[in-house]
Design a protein around this motif. Structure first.
Motif, PDB file in Angstrom:
ATOM      1  N   ARG A 290      41.209  74.680  35.429  1.00 16.90           N
ATOM      2  CA  ARG A 290      40.306  75.791  34.945  1.00 16.90           C
ATOM      3  C   ARG A 290      40.198  76.836  36.256  1.00 16.90           C
ATOM      4  NH1 ARG A 290      36.021  73.796  33.082  1.00 16.90           N
ATOM      5  NH2 ARG A 290      34.511  75.624  33.458  1.00 16.90           N
ATOM      6  N   THR A 291      39.586  77.986  35.664  1.00 22.02           N
ATOM      7  CA  THR A 291      39.604  79.096  36.721  1.00 22.02           C
ATOM      8  C   THR A 291      39.036  78.747  37.938  1.00 22.02           C
ATOM      9  OG1 THR A 291      37.736  80.170  35.475  1.00 22.02           O
ATOM     10  CG2 THR A 291      39.797  81.142  34.880  1.00 22.02           C
ATOM     11  N   HIS A 292      39.042  79.508  38.983  1.00 22.85           N
ATOM     12  CA  HIS A 292      38.463  79.217  40.200  1.00 22.85           C
ATOM     13  C   HIS A 292      36.889  79.867  40.194  1.00 22.85           C
ATOM     14  CE1 HIS A 292      37.703  77.961  44.254  1.00 22.85           C
ATOM     15  NE2 HIS A 292      37.304  79.466  44.616  1.00 22.85           N
TER      16      HIS A 292
ATOM     17  N   TYR B 108      44.472  80.280  36.085  1.00 22.86           N
ATOM     18  CA  TYR B 108      43.841  78.889  36.062  1.00 22.86           C
ATOM     19  C   TYR B 108      44.304  77.943  36.738  1.00 22.86           C
ATOM     20  CZ  TYR B 108      41.967  80.910  31.599  1.00 22.86           C
ATOM     21  OH  TYR B 108      41.297  81.646  30.468  1.00 22.86           O
ATOM     22  N   GLU B 109      43.854  77.240  37.825  1.00 22.23           N
ATOM     23  CA  GLU B 109      44.515  76.133  38.781  1.00 22.23           C
ATOM     24  C   GLU B 109      44.412  74.953  37.830  1.00 22.23           C
ATOM     25  OE1 GLU B 109      41.298  75.685  41.559  1.00 22.23           O
ATOM     26  OE2 GLU B 109      41.445  77.655  42.478  1.00 22.23           O
ATOM     27  N   VAL B 110      45.678  74.470  38.084  1.00 22.95           N
ATOM     28  CA  VAL B 110      46.110  73.230  37.447  1.00 22.95           C
ATOM     29  C   VAL B 110      45.321  72.041  38.470  1.00 22.95           C
ATOM     30  CG1 VAL B 110      48.117  71.783  36.842  1.00 22.95           C
ATOM     31  CG2 VAL B 110      48.169  74.263  36.192  1.00 22.95           C
ATOM     32  N   HIS B 111      44.844  71.232  37.648  1.00 23.09           N
ATOM     33  CA  HIS B 111      44.073  69.964  38.116  1.00 23.09           C
ATOM     34  C   HIS B 111      44.653  68.941  37.714  1.00 23.09           C
ATOM     35  CE1 HIS B 111      40.366  72.622  38.263  1.00 23.09           C
ATOM     36  NE2 HIS B 111      41.215  72.834  39.341  1.00 23.09           N
TER      37      HIS B 111
ATOM     38  N   GLN C   9      51.629  77.422  40.836  1.00 26.35           N
ATOM     39  CA  GLN C   9      51.517  78.830  40.373  1.00 26.35           C
ATOM     40  C   GLN C   9      50.262  79.015  39.394  1.00 26.35           C
ATOM     41  OE1 GLN C   9      55.236  79.987  38.439  1.00 26.35           O
ATOM     42  NE2 GLN C   9      56.037  80.482  40.354  1.00 26.35           N
ATOM     43  N   GLY C  10      49.918  77.800  38.679  1.00 23.52           N
ATOM     44  CA  GLY C  10      48.774  77.473  37.811  1.00 23.52           C
ATOM     45  C   GLY C  10      49.423  78.056  36.726  1.00 23.52           C
ATOM     46  N   LEU C  11      48.461  78.347  35.774  1.00 22.33           N
ATOM     47  CA  LEU C  11      48.589  78.963  34.279  1.00 22.33           C
ATOM     48  C   LEU C  11      47.948  80.216  34.299  1.00 22.33           C
ATOM     49  CD1 LEU C  11      48.084  75.514  31.999  1.00 22.33           C
ATOM     50  CD2 LEU C  11      50.175  76.510  32.742  1.00 22.33           C
TER      51      LEU C  11
ATOM     52  N   GLU D 240      36.224  78.695  33.275  1.00 26.58           N
ATOM     53  CA  GLU D 240      36.757  78.565  32.075  1.00 26.58           C
ATOM     54  C   GLU D 240      37.874  77.576  32.240  1.00 26.58           C
ATOM     55  OE1 GLU D 240      37.656  81.331  28.330  1.00 26.58           O
ATOM     56  OE2 GLU D 240      38.930  81.654  30.007  1.00 26.58           O
ATOM     57  N   GLY D 241      37.928  76.440  31.387  1.00 27.50           N
ATOM     58  CA  GLY D 241      38.840  75.547  31.520  1.00 27.50           C
ATOM     59  C   GLY D 241      40.201  76.005  30.536  1.00 27.50           C
ATOM     60  N   ILE D 242      41.146  75.322  30.725  1.00 27.70           N
ATOM     61  CA  ILE D 242      42.645  75.608  29.801  1.00 27.70           C
ATOM     62  C   ILE D 242      43.409  74.052  29.768  1.00 27.70           C
ATOM     63  CG2 ILE D 242      43.856  75.879  31.883  1.00 27.70           C
ATOM     64  CD1 ILE D 242      45.643  78.159  30.397  1.00 27.70           C
TER      65      ILE D 242
END
Length: 137
Positions: free
Chosen positions: A82-84, A67-70, A58-60, A92-94
């Motif tokens: 980060r966002t795709h 925001y994709e979780v890496h 699901q990502g954040l 943008e990173g998270i």
């Protein structure tokens, strides 16, 4: 007085982080900078460490932005991504961090976002240091 010092330390990070919220397990903000994050998004963050597959899938999300979780490090209390975007400079990173508070044994959380030229290699250790200094007590 401790809350004011933590908030001042948070505000000092505004050159690096576009937003940040420190919050408890009830999703109550303890400090913040930048654009506010809705309580419903904070609530989801408190359960993000419960299931690695769900969080990766699901990502954040903040205000409907995904925001994709890496990276997912449960032991270290870190999830980031980060966002795709086609160009990394546009994304943008998270980072979501979790620490156990010595004062009551409960968890406290922080979520930050950051934009290029700040990368996770800089933002993640900064957030870890902030959490250890100001929140884990």
């Amino acid at each position: 007085a401790e809350e004011l010092r933590m908030q001042a330390a948070l505000e000092a990070q505004q050159k690096e982080w576009t937003r940040a919220v420190i919050f408890d397990s009830q999703s109550q903000p303890l400090g913040s900078i930048g654009k506010q994050i809705q309580a419903k998004d904070l609530q989801v963050f408190t359960t993000a460490f419960n299931d690695r597959d769900t969080t990766f899938g699901q990502g954040l999300n903040i205000d409907g932005v995904n925001y994709e979780v890496h990276r997912f490090y449960e032991e270290e209390g870190l999830i980031y991504g980060r966002t795709h975007s086609v160009d990394p400079q546009d994304g943008e990173g998270i980072c979501l961090a979790r620490v156990k508070r010595a004062s009551d044994g409960g968890f406290a959380y922080a979520v930050i976002t950051y934009k290029f030229p700040v990368l996770s290699a800089k933002a993640v250790p900064e957030l870890q240091a902030f959490m250890n200094q100001w929140v884990a007590k």
